[in-house]
Design a protein around this motif. Structure first.
Motif, mmCIF file in Angstrom:
data_model
loop_
_atom_site.group_PDB
_atom_site.id
_atom_site.type_symbol
_atom_site.label_atom_id
_atom_site.label_comp_id
_atom_site.label_asym_id
_atom_site.label_seq_id
_atom_site.Cartn_x
_atom_site.Cartn_y
_atom_site.Cartn_z
ATOM 1 N N GLU A 98 0.880 -1.184 0.000
ATOM 2 C CA GLU A 98 0.000 0.000 0.000
ATOM 3 C C GLU A 98 0.909 1.223 0.000
ATOM 4 O O GLU A 98 1.019 1.923 0.993
ATOM 5 C CB GLU A 98 -0.937 -0.016 1.208
ATOM 6 C CG GLU A 98 -1.828 -1.247 1.255
ATOM 7 C CD GLU A 98 -2.618 -1.367 2.561
ATOM 8 O OE1 GLU A 98 -2.738 -0.367 3.288
ATOM 9 O OE2 GLU A 98 -3.101 -2.476 2.845
ATOM 10 N N ASP B 103 -7.941 2.244 -1.741
ATOM 11 C CA ASP B 103 -8.561 1.053 -2.313
ATOM 12 C C ASP B 103 -8.683 -0.048 -1.262
ATOM 13 O O ASP B 103 -9.717 -0.703 -1.155
ATOM 14 C CB ASP B 103 -7.742 0.559 -3.501
ATOM 15 C CG ASP B 103 -8.282 -0.744 -4.065
ATOM 16 O OD1 ASP B 103 -9.407 -0.739 -4.614
ATOM 17 O OD2 ASP B 103 -7.596 -1.781 -3.928
ATOM 18 N N ARG B 104 -7.614 -0.256 -0.468
ATOM 19 C CA ARG B 104 -7.654 -1.294 0.572
ATOM 20 C C ARG B 104 -8.680 -0.948 1.654
ATOM 21 O O ARG B 104 -9.324 -1.840 2.212
ATOM 22 C CB ARG B 104 -6.287 -1.464 1.221
ATOM 23 C CG ARG B 104 -5.159 -1.852 0.289
ATOM 24 C CD ARG B 104 -5.372 -3.181 -0.429
ATOM 25 N NE ARG B 104 -4.164 -3.591 -1.102
ATOM 26 C CZ ARG B 104 -3.739 -3.113 -2.276
ATOM 27 N NH1 ARG B 104 -4.458 -2.198 -2.915
ATOM 28 N NH2 ARG B 104 -2.612 -3.536 -2.814
ATOM 29 N N ARG C 76 -11.907 -1.950 0.030
ATOM 30 C CA ARG C 76 -11.925 -3.374 -0.279
ATOM 31 C C ARG C 76 -12.122 -4.229 0.974
ATOM 32 O O ARG C 76 -12.800 -5.263 0.928
ATOM 33 C CB ARG C 76 -10.614 -3.764 -0.977
ATOM 34 C CG ARG C 76 -10.537 -5.216 -1.441
ATOM 35 C CD ARG C 76 -11.544 -5.497 -2.526
ATOM 36 N NE ARG C 76 -11.399 -6.846 -3.064
ATOM 37 C CZ ARG C 76 -12.292 -7.415 -3.868
ATOM 38 N NH1 ARG C 76 -13.382 -6.754 -4.221
ATOM 39 N NH2 ARG C 76 -12.092 -8.629 -4.333
ATOM 40 N N HIS D 156 -13.427 -6.776 -7.968
ATOM 41 C CA HIS D 156 -12.605 -5.664 -7.512
ATOM 42 C C HIS D 156 -12.836 -4.487 -8.453
ATOM 43 O O HIS D 156 -12.413 -4.498 -9.602
ATOM 44 C CB HIS D 156 -11.129 -6.057 -7.499
ATOM 45 C CG HIS D 156 -10.287 -5.162 -6.654
ATOM 46 N ND1 HIS D 156 -9.170 -5.595 -5.986
ATOM 47 C CD2 HIS D 156 -10.395 -3.844 -6.357
ATOM 48 C CE1 HIS D 156 -8.636 -4.597 -5.315
ATOM 49 N NE2 HIS D 156 -9.362 -3.515 -5.535
ATOM 50 N N ASP E 270 -10.028 1.832 -8.886
ATOM 51 C CA ASP E 270 -9.448 2.530 -7.745
ATOM 52 C C ASP E 270 -9.270 4.021 -8.014
ATOM 53 O O ASP E 270 -8.572 4.720 -7.278
ATOM 54 C CB ASP E 270 -8.106 1.914 -7.344
ATOM 55 C CG ASP E 270 -7.045 2.056 -8.424
ATOM 56 O OD1 ASP E 270 -7.374 2.524 -9.533
ATOM 57 O OD2 ASP E 270 -5.889 1.694 -8.152
ATOM 58 N N LEU F 85 -13.905 4.864 -6.425
ATOM 59 C CA LEU F 85 -13.813 4.615 -4.986
ATOM 60 C C LEU F 85 -14.975 5.271 -4.240
ATOM 61 O O LEU F 85 -15.509 4.699 -3.294
ATOM 62 C CB LEU F 85 -12.486 5.135 -4.441
ATOM 63 C CG LEU F 85 -11.275 4.238 -4.630
ATOM 64 C CD1 LEU F 85 -10.019 4.940 -4.122
ATOM 65 C CD2 LEU F 85 -11.447 2.907 -3.900
ATOM 66 N N ARG G 194 -17.994 3.043 -4.788
ATOM 67 C CA ARG G 194 -17.826 1.796 -4.045
ATOM 68 C C ARG G 194 -17.993 2.016 -2.550
ATOM 69 O O ARG G 194 -18.643 1.224 -1.844
ATOM 70 C CB ARG G 194 -16.445 1.191 -4.334
ATOM 71 C CG ARG G 194 -16.270 0.593 -5.714
ATOM 72 C CD ARG G 194 -14.803 0.258 -5.968
ATOM 73 N NE ARG G 194 -14.253 -0.637 -4.944
ATOM 74 C CZ ARG G 194 -12.948 -0.850 -4.763
ATOM 75 N NH1 ARG G 194 -12.057 -0.228 -5.529
ATOM 76 N NH2 ARG G 194 -12.543 -1.686 -3.826
#
Length: 316
Positions: free
Chosen positions: A188, A196-197, A200, A217, A220, A225, A228
């Protein structure tokens, strides 16, 4: 003089300013309290009574009696406590104290209860502070888990908005080479990867809790993002709220998305997500500052105070 405003707060805690005016050692009269708050006595009394359910004079008298009870319990003489509370005579103080507490000041001990009934939860807290109980007018109790979950979602949305203003190269620039939060998630090293993590992690755990397949997935980029996160954040809040409602923190989740499958306590899953989300959000802050973006501390105290002030303004 200006009257109390109903404008949105700008970092000021207006209610605390009013309480300070009420409890100042120098303000024995309503006119003096109002003067410190830059308001007329009428408007000062109206605003404080509206916000606390208690007149300024009554609130001051009660809190100073609570302080006097604590002082006497600590060894202060009844005479000194009486004059410190603004009474002109020990006899008048003794009568007021006995009416309020049900016993004379001389019967007060260090272990005696010192809080009097209050419509607003505002009490004296030694040695010089105030304590505010849960509001008795139906305000829900403060659930710490709920606070952390909502703060995490709100704070992540803020960071995504700030990152969206960066040039693409700055957004994806490797700023912390080799940084890995959890080995199975991979490096990262950039703002893009860390955000993103953040998103996610919720998507994956929600799929595990719901018994769904591994989610695709998504992109990003900042806009991807944002979308999402809006979807996952709302589902995450609803899921954690439902776990709390059912008191299902000790229920076990068999996570078939792991290879081999593993079991986890739901309470542990929520703690896991909150822990690493907080770490990642602070990492994003460091990288945003390195990119020249001004960003706050991400302090839940400041966030909660801001929400409280906005709620008070919107309902005033």
């Amino acid at each position: 003089m200006t009257e109390p405003t109903t404008e949105p707060p700008s970092g000021r805690d207006r209610l605390r300013e009013l309480l300070d005016a009420v409890l100042s050692e120098e303000n024995n009269r309503l006119s003096e309290m109002a003067g410190q708050a830059h308001a007329s006595p009428f408007h000062f009394s109206r605003v404080l009574s509206r916000d606390t359910g208690e007149s300024p004079v009554a609130l001051r008298r009660r809190v100073l009696l609570e302080r006097a009870a604590w002082q006497i319990g600590q060894g202060t003489s009844v005479t000194d406590a009486a004059f410190a509370a603004g009474y002109e005579s020990v006899e008048g103080f003794t009568r007021a104290f006995a009416r309020a507490f049900g016993h004379p000041p001389s019967a007060t001990t260090a272990g005696s209860g010192r809080w009097l009934p209050a419509p607003n939860g505002v009490h004296f807290h030694p040695p010089i502070h105030l304590w505010v109980e849960e509001h008795p007018k139906g305000r829900p109790s403060l659930d710490v888990t709920g606070l952390q979950v909502h703060h995490d979602v709100d704070d992540t949305a803020l960071l995504i908005r700030l990152a969206a203003d960066l040039p693409e190269a700055e957004y994806r620039r490797v700023r912390e080479p080799g940084r890995t939060t959890l080995t199975w998630d991979g490096p990262e090293e950039s703002i893009a990867a860390t955000l993103d993590r953040l998103v996610r992690a919720k998507e994956m755990w929600l799929a595990s809790i719901e018994g769904a397949d591994t989610p695709e997935h998504g992109g990003d980029g900042p806009e991807s993002l944002r979308l999402r996160h809006e979807e996952a954040g709302a589902r995450w809040i609803a899921t954690v709220t439902d776990i709390g409602r059912r008191d299902a923190w000790g229920d076990r989740l068999i996570d078939a998305l792991c290879d081999p499958p593993e079991s986890f306590l739901l309470g542990g899953v929520v703690a896991h997500v909150l822990t690493y989300s907080a770490h990642r959000r602070q990492s994003v802050r460091h990288m945003l500052r390195a990119a020249g973006v001004e960003v706050d501390h991400g302090d839940p105290l400041e966030w909660l105070q801001g929400r409280y002030e906005r709620d008070r303004y919107e309902h005033s």
